[in-house]
Scaffold this motif. Structure first.
Motif, PDB file in Angstrom:
ATOM      1  N   ASP A 110       3.582   2.829  -0.472  1.00 38.23           N
ATOM      2  CA  ASP A 110       3.535   2.184  -1.903  1.00 38.23           C
ATOM      3  C   ASP A 110       4.649   2.372  -2.858  1.00 38.23           C
ATOM      4  N   TRP A 165       5.808  -1.136   0.115  1.00 41.95           N
ATOM      5  CA  TRP A 165       4.612  -2.022   0.352  1.00 41.95           C
ATOM      6  C   TRP A 165       4.233  -3.276  -0.695  1.00 41.95           C
ATOM      7  N   TYR A 211       3.988  -7.023   0.109  1.00 38.71           N
ATOM      8  CA  TYR A 211       2.897  -7.833  -0.045  1.00 38.71           C
ATOM      9  C   TYR A 211       2.923  -8.960  -0.790  1.00 38.71           C
ATOM     10  N   LYS A 220      -7.577  -7.769   1.058  1.00 40.53           N
ATOM     11  CA  LYS A 220      -7.638  -6.647   2.489  1.00 40.53           C
ATOM     12  C   LYS A 220      -6.360  -6.698   3.175  1.00 40.53           C
ATOM     13  N   ASP A 244      -3.027  -5.112   4.255  1.00 40.66           N
ATOM     14  CA  ASP A 244      -2.560  -3.824   3.849  1.00 40.66           C
ATOM     15  C   ASP A 244      -1.290  -3.673   4.999  1.00 40.66           C
ATOM     16  N   GLU A 302       3.455   4.596   5.364  1.00 42.38           N
ATOM     17  CA  GLU A 302       2.698   3.576   6.158  1.00 42.38           C
ATOM     18  C   GLU A 302       3.350   2.380   6.959  1.00 42.38           C
TER      19      GLU A 302
END
Length: 406
Positions: free
Chosen positions: A217, A266, A270, A295, A297, A344
């Motif tokens: 993030d 991210w 996104y 949702k 991710d 991630e």
């Protein structure tokens, strides 16, 4: 003068004890006589240090070794389970708490969403969760302290979070607040620094010059040079996400334009996915989300990648180009032995690793890049907790990183 001599003697005793403990930890089971030989200190000094370590529960006797004649030597082994520590990993979206042993193995863990809390409210929530966790922990043994990792500009010596743009934390004296609250010794460290240390100490990268980069993030890095973390004057070294790569880019929350954070974190990815869906571009991600865009991710994005989704592949290629450009700058500037990709977005993303490796091969100075180890992070999803433990343990025991790789 006598006080100085007494102080010097105590310091030498502490150093010898640390040497002995580290050797038992890295090479145990080991005998007292081998400890004396390998540390180049007298058998009586070793015997005294070992007696203290056994008394304090850090070392146990586990049986006898082989002998070339005479009595078989008693073997010693590090005992990581007689003590424990509390670790708190704050990310930009989660608070993760754990009780861990002295080899950074998790004994109990709990994860909570931050839910958009910032500043003072976030600190209050942190203290409430930590209170509950410490109170509920029923493990035996003695607590050696509490270690907290947090993204942003952090002073490890002062234990102050100077600045975090996403969490709106400014000049928060976390160490003082938590030591007063719990009566424990508290460590506070930048999350990227801690993971770099953990990869060196507990992971697959036993190199004294390494750079850890995380894409999640946010985008950050931890830099280890000659086994010393590069911190900078205010603890702000390693803000890799806030290096500018595109003067025609968008304005970052730090105030600059075209930061890496705005193109490959991210949050940026996104935003690109949502824009693509809104403009009617076909993508498996829409199907996987079932129309609930909240949702979506990184794991869903990587699943689309695995299934050959064109949008995900296109974004991955774009990320690799931007990331590769930033990494080449780091390679040419720091000449690391190893460079680690984590977070991630990188976890399990072998395609990204391959594309960035190719970019480095094409653009970095060959003499600096050819023998550099480049790979994905090895500690998994608990890396920040292991990082918190690594910070505390290195300071508590004076663990030699070099010795840990022997």
């Amino acid at each position: 003068m006598n006080n100085m001599k007494k102080g010097d003697h105590k310091l030498i005793q502490a150093l010898n004890r640390s040497k002995v403990l580290n050797k038992i930890r890295t090479e145990g089971p080991i005998s007292r006589i081998d400890l004396a030989k390998k540390n180049n200190i007298s058998p009586s000094t070793v015997a005294s240090a070992v007696q203290e370590l056994i008394k304090d529960g850090y070392v146990v006797e586990i049986g006898t070794g082989s002998s070339s004649g005479g009595r078989k030597p008693i073997l010693l082994q590090f005992n990581p389970n007689n003590h424990y520590l509390f670790a708190v990993a704050i990310t930009n979206s989660l608070i993760i708490l754990a009780a861990m042993n002295l080899e950074a193995s998790i004994l109990k863990k709990a994860t909570f969403p931050i839910d958009g809390l910032q500043g003072k409210e976030l600190v209050e929530r942190l203290l409430q969760l930590t209170d509950d966790f410490i109170r509920s922990y029923g493990g035996g043994g003695q607590c050696v302290g509490l270690s907290v990792t947090v993204p942003g500009i952090v002073s490890d010596t002062q234990g102050v979070v100077y600045y975090n743009t996403k969490l709106r934390m400014e000049n928060v004296p976390l160490k003082r607040i938590m030591e007063e609250q719990y009566g424990l010794r508290v460590w506070v460290e930048n999350d990227m620094n801690s993971v770099a240390l953990a990869e060196r100490r507990f992971g697959n990268y036993a190199y004294s010059n390494l750079i850890y980069i995380s894409i999640g993030d946010g985008l950050g890095s931890g830099i280890l040079i000659n086994d010393t973390l590069l911190r900078g004057k205010h603890g702000g070294a390693g803000e890799f996400g806030h290096t500018s790569v595109n003067w025609n880019g968008i304005r970052c929350e730090c105030g600059n334009i075209g930061c890496l954070d705005t193109s490959i974190s991210w949050v940026a990815i996104y935003s690109r996915i949502i824009t693509a869906i809104a403009t009617g571009r076909p993508t498996l991600i829409q199907e996987l989300s079932g129309g609930d865009y909240a949702k979506i991710d990184p794991s869903m994005y990587k699943e689309a990648l695995r299934r050959g989704d064109r949008l995900a592949i296109s974004i991955n290629e774009e990320v690799a180009e931007h990331l590769g450009a930033g990494i080449v700058n780091l390679v040419n500037m720091f000449n690391p032995e190893a460079l680690i990709l984590g977070g991630e977005m990188a976890l399990g993303n072998e395609e990204l690793l391959a594309m960035v490796r190719n970019y480095i091969g094409r653009h970095a100075m060959p003499i600096l890049a050819n023998d550099m180890v480049f790979g994905l992070a090895s500690l998994g999803g608990d890396d920040k907790l292991i990082g918190a433990a690594a910070v505390l343990l290195q300071d508590l025991f004076g663990f030699s990183l070099i010795e840990s790789s022997i």
